[in-house]
Design a protein around this motif. Structure first.
Motif, mmCIF file in Angstrom:
data_model
loop_
_atom_site.group_PDB
_atom_site.id
_atom_site.type_symbol
_atom_site.label_atom_id
_atom_site.label_comp_id
_atom_site.label_asym_id
_atom_site.label_seq_id
_atom_site.Cartn_x
_atom_site.Cartn_y
_atom_site.Cartn_z
ATOM 1 N N UNK A 1 4.693 -5.447 -8.765
ATOM 2 C CA UNK A 1 4.994 -4.258 -7.961
ATOM 3 C C UNK A 1 3.767 -3.576 -7.339
ATOM 4 N N UNK A 2 2.824 -3.145 -8.151
ATOM 5 C CA UNK A 2 1.703 -2.388 -7.589
ATOM 6 C C UNK A 2 0.354 -3.063 -7.824
ATOM 7 N N UNK B 1 -2.994 -4.545 -7.066
ATOM 8 C CA UNK B 1 -3.875 -4.245 -5.928
ATOM 9 C C UNK B 1 -4.616 -5.482 -5.422
ATOM 10 N N UNK C 1 0.822 -1.204 0.000
ATOM 11 C CA UNK C 1 0.000 0.000 0.000
ATOM 12 C C UNK C 1 0.861 1.262 0.000
ATOM 13 N N UNK D 1 -11.207 -2.123 -3.028
ATOM 14 C CA UNK D 1 -10.010 -1.397 -2.584
ATOM 15 C C UNK D 1 -10.413 -0.006 -2.101
ATOM 16 N N UNK D 2 -10.335 0.200 -0.808
ATOM 17 C CA UNK D 2 -10.705 1.502 -0.254
ATOM 18 C C UNK D 2 -9.565 2.508 -0.459
ATOM 19 N N UNK D 3 -9.928 3.792 -0.549
ATOM 20 C CA UNK D 3 -8.886 4.814 -0.695
ATOM 21 C C UNK D 3 -8.640 5.548 0.625
ATOM 22 N N UNK E 1 -3.996 -0.800 -12.354
ATOM 23 C CA UNK E 1 -2.627 -0.313 -12.180
ATOM 24 C C UNK E 1 -1.707 -0.772 -13.311
ATOM 25 N N UNK F 1 3.286 1.714 -1.699
ATOM 26 C CA UNK F 1 3.757 1.983 -3.061
ATOM 27 C C UNK F 1 2.656 2.549 -3.957
ATOM 28 N N UNK F 2 1.397 2.454 -3.517
ATOM 29 C CA UNK F 2 0.326 3.044 -4.328
ATOM 30 C C UNK F 2 -0.278 4.281 -3.681
ATOM 31 N N UNK F 3 -0.012 4.477 -2.397
ATOM 32 C CA UNK F 3 -0.419 5.735 -1.764
ATOM 33 C C UNK F 3 0.600 6.093 -0.693
#
Lengths: 350, 595
Positions: free
Chosen positions: B560-561, B563, B71, B448-450, B514, B73-75
């Motif tokens: 890598x990313x 989700x 996570x 997938x929550x933000x 992604x 790495x995406x946020x």
């Protein structure tokens, strides 16, 4: 139950010259069947618009009815859109285009929408040389109503339900060339390498650009007797040439044989570069192209690539000598110039 | 490149970043899902099996899992894994009936554990249920080791520590507390079948060479010794002006403890730049929150003592320079030395191993730095039957590393005592099964929550600074625990690809939010990585490659990313993609096949 696409994206997502990423050209999540060829075409449109640095608000996407005509909801969420009556997209597109020549028109239709109910509209849009990119997502069946044969279903193909098709198919590419379309291409949803540059070239072309994209219906037309299945198209695909779309003229760097490369300049200064051309293939020779299409039909081959291009095609607004200012931007003053001008005009007849 | 083998558990193990980064390989996403489901007891037990001290670690772990969390790495922020572990501990039910049975009839083997810290307690936990007779030696009056003597109660309440330590002691462990083992030779002659050394790194480093150190001796303390004296109620107050030297977590514990014992003007002064400090970022934040300035780039020069009274310290100001290999050099700035006043000074500049009690002629080999020569996987010394673990084995690290080493040492001891070679270790246990329940339904919450990371509430400073035993962090309540747990990306639900089923419709590639998936021509890995839809530049993450598909292309997925949202599998018409739960448990003692 998801049907929700996560909001996160790849942190290293590339940006185009406008600073947009591919995400900015996407639409809502597709509700078509998993594996539908149409979704691949939508993705190719997203990629083409991203690479062309198109401003999303400068695009109008129009469609009729059918699985294919649902797809404008799945790309270019920030563009103008019009989901019209079945088969009537060309009329709506003509009206919109006459009112505002500033937009880039993208018509999306299917084999039912264009080759059956909308055939009358389709042929006249070509005849009038509407300035539009017209994409037919062609799966040879009516997917939305459980897979009945459409007018582009090949003679003799065996449907999923077991029956053989007893009617001849309408060849939309042959028809478009016959009616004077200036840009005619055929491709396959499963070959983005070919499809993306074709969409880019079509969107850069001035005039009626027709793209017939074979797009397998995974649910109703991907069986072993089908002639529009992933496997059949891959086995019978005769690629007429490789193609690159080049926004600005540049040196040929790839290692191509001289006689197999051909470059065509479009009116906006961009280039189409064809390479690995089939022996004797000339997409600017209308008679040869028509010939090749007939031969391919007899030998059960599917010709793909840029089939025909006529760079001297005049788009509708030039044919009818439309004012340079889009009609929707003409003010009352321009439209009603007053008595003085009327007097001048009258005087000119004296 | 060579096709990724779907039967290789090592590949999928690496995809679960948090679990892979954890020294004990705790199945993190598995217990986070249980927390989200309100099944705290089960979440606790998964932790307990793996890391022995969920309540302690949920408050004090160094959290190597969190920097590894996908996570991040995406946020901006990873999942608060550590504090979710605490949730499991805080809200679990009675677990006595879930404990392993300790048989009355023993297997006839006697094991001595020297040092009562996390490594030894882990060995005891693993071996006692197998029938071993365990004898635990510690020079303190209670077990726990550095968890008790060095970690202040405001971070780790005594009740939490006692609960988890006593649980193991109640496995019929023979306790030899207040007993300093002063001779390995006599231990070897005491009839034990194996001896485990878990004595930690008990010696705090000093600054004996600095001018004034001797004169100032009554007001200058070694950090870990001072903390131990506070923990065991030998010290109750400190001067008003306090300087803490050092930049690690011990320095943070020292300064915060000093604030609670009467220190009003407490400073941390450290040689390195702020960002290079060894302390965890959150520990630095907590110290600064308690009005403790951290003064970096100051090297201690001398202690100033006037008329027998400590006045303060001089420091040389430096700046950090890094060479092309990233090695740091501290260059004096040339400014005049800086003086800081102090009534008392705490030195927390590191700690080291110390084995004065191990005779050097027993066959236990020591290296040139006086450290025992230890096998890095088996934790055996050069003397058969003597094993090391925790800080005593390979130098000071942290609790979770000590636990992981304890598990391995327990396996070694079990093998040794049953006459097996140490390399015949039981394999990790792996389970994999499909998560598919319907076209758009999975047996995990794939949404997938933000939501950004939820902060853990803290007790008010005015309260906590007055009572050194009052825990600062209050822990998540159940609502924020649920929301934080939902941030987990479920990396253990693996994307499994069957190339024979793929019809190359591109649906997975088109839908992937992604852009992880690319269908392309095969090639060598380095070149292939560059050709993906988004180049796979993070080489610490693997790429998954299929065998050749019908068109001759291959499917390449950059891990890598990803989700783990399952959309590739939802959009796959032929179920070539499947989402599969992957559970990886490291081997524990007793899982070998005895011949």
């Amino acid at each position: 139950m998801t049907y929700i696409r996560p909001a996160f994206h790849h942190p290293a997502l590339p940006q185009n010259e406008l600073g947009y990423t591919r995400k900015d050209y996407e639409g809502s999540i597709s509700t078509l069947c998993a594996g539908c060829g149409h979704d691949s075409i939508s993705a190719a449109i997203v990629e083409a618009c991203f690479e062309l640095n198109i401003e999303p608000h400068k695009v109008a996407k129009l469609s009729g009815i059918g699985c294919s005509s649902k797809t404008p909801a799945y790309f270019l969420n920030q563009s103008h859109g019009f989901n019209s009556v079945h088969g009537r997209m060309p009329s709506v597109a003509t009206g919109a285009y006459l009112a505002n020549t500033d937009l880039l028109y993208l018509g999306v239709s299917g084999d039912g929408d264009s080759a059956s109910i909308g055939m009358g509209q389709f042929v006249h849009a070509i005849r009038r040389s509407l300035n539009i990119t017209y994409i037919v997502m062609n799966n040879g069946c009516y997917g939305l109503t459980k897979g009945q044969d459409s007018a582009t279903a090949d003679y003799g193909y065996v449907a999923k339900a077991g029956h053989k098709n007893i009617y001849e198919a309408i060849d939309l590419c042959g028809l478009a060339i016959e009616l004077g379309a200036g840009f005619v291409a055929q491709s396959f949803s499963g070959d983005k390498k070919q499809l993306i540059p074709l969409i880019k070239a079509a969107m850069s072309y001035q005039g009626f650009a027709f793209l017939n994209v074979l797009s397998p219906c995974v649910t109703f037309n991907n069986n072993s007797g089908s002639t529009k299945s992933y496997d059949y198209i891959r086995e019978h695909n005769a690629v007429m040439s490789g193609m690159d779309f080049i926004p600005v003229k540049e040196e040929i760097t790839a290692d191509y044989q001289e006689d197999t490369v051909r470059e065509i300049e479009l009116h906006d200064g961009s280039y189409i570069r064809l390479h690995k051309l089939q022996q004797g293939w000339n997409p600017e020779d209308k008679y040869a192209v028509v010939n090749a299409l007939h031969k391919a039909r007899a030998s059960h081959e599917i010709l793909t690539g840029l089939l025909y291009i006529n760079n001297d095609q005049m788009p509708l607004h030039q044919i009818i000598r439309l004012t340079d200012t889009p009609l929707n931007k003409l003010t009352e003053q321009a439209l009603v110039p007053g008595a003085g001008i009327l007097d001048q005009i009258n005087a000119s007849f004296a | 490149m060579v096709k990724t083998s779907e039967v290789n558990p090592g590949y999928f193990h690496k995809v679960v970043d948090c679990q892979y980064a954890c020294p004990a390989h705790t199945p993190v996403p598995e217990y986070i899902r249980l927390i989200a489901a309100g099944r705290y007891t089960e979440a606790y037990m998964i932790n307990w099996e793996s890391n022995v001290f969920p309540g302690i670690l949920g408050r004090t772990c160094d959290r190597p899992c969190e920097p590894a969390c996908r996570r991040g790495r995406v946020e901006e922020q990873p999942v608060a894994i550590c504090r979710l572990k605490r949730v499991a501990a805080d809200f679990k039910d009675e677990i006595g009936h879930l404990m392993p049975e300790i048989t009355v009839v023993k297997n006839g083997k006697k094991i001595a554990l020297i040092g009562g810290g996390p490594a030894s307690l882990t060995v005891a936990r693993d071996l006692a249920p197998l029938g071993y007779e365990i004898h635990l030696y510690d020079d303190q009056s209670k077990a726990g080791g550095m968890m008790r003597s060095q970690i202040p109660s405001f971070r780790l309440p005594e009740s939490v520590l006692d609960e988890e330590v006593d649980r193991i002691l109640n496995f019929g462990i023979h306790r030899h507390f207040n007993t300093y083992v002063n001779s390995m030779k006599s231990m070897l002659q005491s009839g034990y079948d194996a001896i485990f050394v878990g004595t930690g790194a008990p010696r705090g480093k000093d600054l004996t060479d600095l001018p004034g150190r001797w004169e100032a001796r009554t007001k200058v303390h070694i950090g870990i010794e001072w903390l131990a004296n506070v923990a065991f109620d030998h010290i109750h107050k400190i001067g008003k002006k306090v300087i803490v030297l050092g930049g690690g977590n011990t320095a943070m514990d020292c300064c915060r403890t000093a604030r609670r014992l009467g220190g009003e003007d407490v400073k941390v002064i450290v040689r390195s730049p702020f960002n290079d400090m060894k302390a965890s970022p959150w520990e630095k934040e907590d110290a600064m929150h308690e009005d403790i300035p951290i003064i970096d780039n100051h090297v201690p020069k001398s202690f100033v003592v006037e008329n027998g009274e400590l006045k303060g310290m001089y420091f040389e100001k430096v700046m950090a320079q890094y060479d092309e290999k990233g090695r740091r050099k501290l260059i004096p700035t040339g400014e005049p030395p800086a003086f800081y006043e102090a009534d008392e000074i705490l030195i927390a500049i590191g700690q080291e191993n110390s084995f004065p009690w191990i005779e050097r002629d027993l066959g236990i080999e020591f290296d040139e730095w006086g450290l025992p020569v230890i096998h890095e996987k088996y934790f055996s010394s050069t003397l058969p039957g003597v094993f090391f673990g925790g800080d005593a084995a390979l130098g000071p690290k942290n609790i979770i590393t000590a636990v992981a080493q304890g598990h391995e040492a327990a396996i070694s001891i079990d093998l040794y005592c049953s006459g097996q070679p140490l390399e015949d270790r039981p394999p990790a246990q792996v389970n994999m099964y499909s998560a598919k329940m319907g076209i758009h339904e999975w047996s995990y919450d794939s949404y997938v929550t933000t939501d950004p990371r939820y902060a853990v509430p803290q007790a008010d400073k005015s309260q906590t600074l007055r009572n050194r035993k009052l825990e600062v962090e209050l822990g998540y309540d159940l609502k924020s625990a649920f929301l934080e747990a939902q941030r987990c990306l479920n990396c253990d639900v693996q994307t499994v690809f069957t190339d024979s089923k793929c019809i190359e419709c591109d649906a997975c590639m088109d839908i992937c939010p992604t852009n992880c998936i690319t269908f392309t021509e095969d090639g060598p890995e380095q070149e292939l990585r560059m050709r993906l839809l988004v180049p796979a530049l993070n080489e610490s993450q693997d790429i998954m490659v299929s065998g050749p598909l019908k068109t001759g292309r291959v499917m390449v997925k950059d891990e890598d990313v990803c989700l783990h949202c399952g959309l590739c599998a939802e959009r796959c018409p032929t179920a070539a993609w499947d989402m599969q739960h992957f559970l990886y448990n490291t081997a524990k003692a007793g899982q070998s096949c005895y011949v």
